[in-house]
Write a protein that holds these residues in place. Structure first.
Motif, PDB file in Angstrom:
ATOM      1  N   ARG A  34      46.584 -34.418 -15.870  1.00 46.96           N
ATOM      2  CA  ARG A  34      45.996 -34.858 -17.140  1.00 46.96           C
ATOM      3  C   ARG A  34      45.200 -36.146 -16.998  1.00 46.96           C
ATOM      4  N   GLY A  35      44.409 -36.425 -18.039  1.00 51.96           N
ATOM      5  CA  GLY A  35      43.712 -37.699 -18.156  1.00 51.96           C
ATOM      6  C   GLY A  35      42.597 -37.906 -17.151  1.00 51.96           C
ATOM      7  N   ILE A  36      41.847 -36.856 -16.867  1.00 53.68           N
ATOM      8  CA  ILE A  36      40.783 -36.923 -15.866  1.00 53.68           C
ATOM      9  C   ILE A  36      39.449 -37.177 -16.561  1.00 53.68           C
ATOM     10  N   ASN A  37      38.699 -38.146 -16.063  1.00 54.44           N
ATOM     11  CA  ASN A  37      37.410 -38.474 -16.673  1.00 54.44           C
ATOM     12  C   ASN A  37      36.350 -37.428 -16.369  1.00 54.44           C
ATOM     13  N   ASP A  38      36.162 -37.061 -15.122  1.00 52.00           N
ATOM     14  CA  ASP A  38      35.166 -36.065 -14.735  1.00 52.00           C
ATOM     15  C   ASP A  38      35.895 -34.768 -14.400  1.00 52.00           C
ATOM     16  N   LEU A  39      36.186 -34.012 -15.434  1.00 48.23           N
ATOM     17  CA  LEU A  39      37.026 -32.819 -15.303  1.00 48.23           C
ATOM     18  C   LEU A  39      36.410 -31.784 -14.370  1.00 48.23           C
ATOM     19  N   ARG A  41      34.206 -32.052 -11.906  1.00 48.01           N
ATOM     20  CA  ARG A  41      34.211 -32.492 -10.502  1.00 48.01           C
ATOM     21  C   ARG A  41      35.613 -32.386  -9.906  1.00 48.01           C
ATOM     22  N   ASN A  42      36.633 -32.748 -10.678  1.00 47.72           N
ATOM     23  CA  ASN A  42      37.995 -32.704 -10.179  1.00 47.72           C
ATOM     24  C   ASN A  42      38.511 -31.285 -10.015  1.00 47.72           C
ATOM     25  N   TYR A  68      43.153 -32.730 -23.671  1.00 48.28           N
ATOM     26  CA  TYR A  68      43.806 -33.798 -22.911  1.00 48.28           C
ATOM     27  C   TYR A  68      43.193 -33.966 -21.521  1.00 48.28           C
ATOM     28  N   ARG A  69      41.975 -33.439 -21.350  1.00 48.86           N
ATOM     29  CA  ARG A  69      41.225 -33.574 -20.097  1.00 48.86           C
ATOM     30  C   ARG A  69      42.094 -33.227 -18.895  1.00 48.86           C
TER      31      ARG A  69
END
Length: 76
Positions: A34-39, A41-42, A68-69
């Motif tokens: 959770r809580g990823i800024n660049d979803l 790319r990740n 929730y990214r």
């Protein structure tokens, strides 16, 4: 934490060590990151790690997880 590690498959543990997620939650069949800024790319990076290391894992993502990214990495 030891009980959690005992229940993690070796493939999933290898993925966690390589991907190094900051925030994740253990689930019955894998983990939720959770809580990823660049979803995007990740998710791509997670898939590349799984493919490169030949792990028996799959990345799962749906529209609900956008709030929730996050995404899931589950055992096959």
């Amino acid at each position: 934490m030891e009980n959690i590690k005992a229940n993690i498959s070796s493939d999933l543990q290898q993925f966690i060590n390589k991907f190094e997620p900051i925030k994740f939650k253990m689930m019955a069949k894998g983990i939720e990151i959770r809580g990823i800024n660049d979803l995007h790319r990740n998710i791509v990076e997670a898939n590349q790690i799984i493919e490169r290391m030949g792990l028996k894992l799959i990345v799962s993502h749906n529209a609900e997880m956008l709030s929730y990214r996050g995404f899931e990495v589950n055992n096959l």
